[in-house]
Design an enzyme around this catalytic site. Structure first.
Site, PDB file in Angstrom:
ATOM      1  N   GLY A  33       1.046  30.978  -2.071  1.00 48.40           N
ATOM      2  CA  GLY A  33       0.445  29.672  -1.822  1.00 48.40           C
ATOM      3  C   GLY A  33       0.987  28.614  -2.763  1.00 48.40           C
ATOM      4  O   GLY A  33       1.805  28.886  -3.644  1.00 48.40           O
ATOM      5  N   ASP A  85      -3.521  35.010  -8.199  1.00 51.11           N
ATOM      6  CA  ASP A  85      -3.448  34.489  -6.822  1.00 51.11           C
ATOM      7  C   ASP A  85      -4.413  33.320  -6.655  1.00 51.11           C
ATOM      8  O   ASP A  85      -5.333  33.134  -7.460  1.00 51.11           O
ATOM      9  CB  ASP A  85      -3.784  35.614  -5.826  1.00 51.11           C
ATOM     10  N   ALA A  87      -6.912  30.863  -3.839  1.00 49.37           N
ATOM     11  CA  ALA A  87      -7.973  31.134  -2.863  1.00 49.37           C
ATOM     12  C   ALA A  87      -8.202  29.882  -2.030  1.00 49.37           C
ATOM     13  O   ALA A  87      -7.904  28.766  -2.465  1.00 49.37           O
ATOM     14  CB  ALA A  87      -9.261  31.526  -3.572  1.00 49.37           C
ATOM     15  N   ASP A  88      -8.731  30.089  -0.841  1.00 47.32           N
ATOM     16  CA  ASP A  88      -9.127  28.948  -0.008  1.00 47.32           C
ATOM     17  C   ASP A  88     -10.552  28.529  -0.319  1.00 47.32           C
ATOM     18  O   ASP A  88     -10.887  27.347  -0.236  1.00 47.32           O
ATOM     19  CB  ASP A  88      -8.962  29.313   1.466  1.00 47.32           C
ATOM     20  N   GLY A 100      -5.176  31.477   3.974  1.00 48.23           N
ATOM     21  CA  GLY A 100      -4.712  30.212   4.529  1.00 48.23           C
ATOM     22  C   GLY A 100      -3.199  30.204   4.704  1.00 48.23           C
ATOM     23  O   GLY A 100      -2.668  29.595   5.637  1.00 48.23           O
ATOM     24  N   GLY A 101      -2.515  30.923   3.839  1.00 50.82           N
ATOM     25  CA  GLY A 101      -1.052  31.037   3.936  1.00 50.82           C
ATOM     26  C   GLY A 101      -0.620  32.236   4.764  1.00 50.82           C
ATOM     27  O   GLY A 101       0.583  32.491   4.910  1.00 50.82           O
ATOM     28  N   GLU A 107      -1.923  40.550   0.063  1.00 51.54           N
ATOM     29  CA  GLU A 107      -2.697  40.081  -1.094  1.00 51.54           C
ATOM     30  C   GLU A 107      -3.843  41.046  -1.399  1.00 51.54           C
ATOM     31  O   GLU A 107      -4.104  41.375  -2.559  1.00 51.54           O
ATOM     32  CB  GLU A 107      -3.253  38.677  -0.810  1.00 51.54           C
TER      33      GLU A 107
HETATM   34  C1  5RP Z   1      -2.418  32.712   1.065  1.00 53.37           C
HETATM   35  C2  5RP Z   1      -3.667  32.508   0.306  1.00 53.37           C
HETATM   36  C3  5RP Z   1      -3.668  31.410  -0.707  1.00 53.37           C
HETATM   37  O1  5RP Z   1      -4.034  31.962  -1.939  1.00 53.37           O
HETATM   38  C4  5RP Z   1      -4.668  30.376  -0.323  1.00 53.37           C
HETATM   39  O2  5RP Z   1      -4.351  29.923   0.980  1.00 53.37           O
HETATM   40  C5  5RP Z   1      -4.661  29.194  -1.299  1.00 53.37           C
HETATM   41  O3  5RP Z   1      -3.466  28.485  -1.167  1.00 53.37           O
HETATM   42  P1  5RP Z   1      -3.147  27.175  -1.979  1.00 53.37           P
HETATM   43  O4  5RP Z   1      -2.925  27.585  -3.399  1.00 53.37           O
HETATM   44  O5  5RP Z   1      -1.903  26.643  -1.325  1.00 53.37           O
HETATM   45  O6  5RP Z   1      -4.319  26.247  -1.839  1.00 53.37           O
HETATM   46  O7  5RP Z   1      -4.642  33.178   0.455  1.00 53.37           O
HETATM   47  O8  5RP Z   1      -2.557  33.703   2.028  1.00 53.37           O
END
Ligand code: 5RP
Length: 230
Positions: A33, A85, A87-88, A100-101, A107
């Site tokens: 992300g 990592d 998170a959304d 979201g990605g 993950e």
């Molecule tokens: C990808 C994820 C990301 O950690 C999540 O979408 C957050 O992304 P970003 O740092 O771009 O806000 O779960 O699968």
């Protein structure tokens, strides 16, 4: 402070955490992300200390390779000490919505193989209750309609992510309007649907440490049992 700046600060705090807490030569788990991309970009000073990294997506693998960080296969490693990592959404019990990605399955695998999950995010990601962000569910392509029907029967509004194929060759359903009262129970229930590979609720294995970029700097939240060496 802008959202990007908050992400940047959280990413920098995670690099500091890794510098203080990861043993020399150890392998780091790396998520996916935009926040994680910023984290990877701060890893240069730690390059010599890192034994390498396990990547949760092809995009992350490529970015790490571009920085000269060796990539390892999870099957060649017993356990990882630290996984970083984004998170959304993350709630006050450290349960998250992720994916979201679209990298949720890898993950979750790496999170499961790691002793400490460090979540990095901007302040907007911390919520009282999960569920505003549509829940990503990775499905076997031939089962997407079947699974969508079952998720609708659970009260959700599933939408197939247009033109997206995961690194595992599967599809994603983004499910809005699910009532998430018991995130662990719902995570288990959705995993029981035939055709589901994985869902983006990270409740059974949530985060241990949250580094949240906020207006006045980085807020650090520890789940019970987590420790922090600076
Ligand atoms: C990808 C994820 C990301 O950690 C999540 O979408 C957050 O992304 P970003 O740092 O771009 O806000 O779960 O699968």
């Amino acid at each position: 402070m802008s959202k990007d700046r908050q992400k940047q600060q959280a990413a920098k705090a995670a690099a500091d955490y890794v510098a203080a807490n990861l043993e020399a030569g150890a392998i780091l788990g790396v998520g996916t992300g935009s926040t994680v991309n910023l984290f990877i970009d701060t890893l240069m000073p730690l390059k010599e200390k890192l034994g390498g990294a396990v990547a949760s997506s092809e995009a992350t693998r490529q970015r790490l390779v571009n920085h000269g960080i060796p990539i390892l296969d999870l099957n060649d490693i017993d356990r990882l000490a630290i996984y970083v990592d984004g998170a959304d959404e993350i709630d006050h019990d450290f349960a998250m919505i992720k994916g979201g990605g679209g990298a949720l399955t890898r993950e979750k695998i790496i999170a499961c193989a790691s002793d400490t999950f460090v979540c990095i995010a901007d302040a907007g990601k911390r919520v009282k209750r999960l569920g505003r962000f549509p829940l990503p569910v990775e499905v076997i392509p031939m089962a997407s309609r079947l699974v969508a029907g079952q998720l609708a029967a659970m009260g959700g509004k599933p939408v197939l992510r247009e033109g997206f194929v995961t690194d595992n060759g599967n599809f994603i359903l983004d499910v809005a309007d699910l009532a998430i009262h018991d995130s662990q129970a719902l995570e288990a229930d959705i995993n029981q649907i035939t055709g589901v590979v994985c869902n983006g609720l990270f409740a059974k294995r949530g985060a241990d440490i949250l580094l949240l970029g906020a207006e006045n700097g980085v807020m650090t939240y520890l789940s019970s049992g987590a420790t922090l060496r600076r």
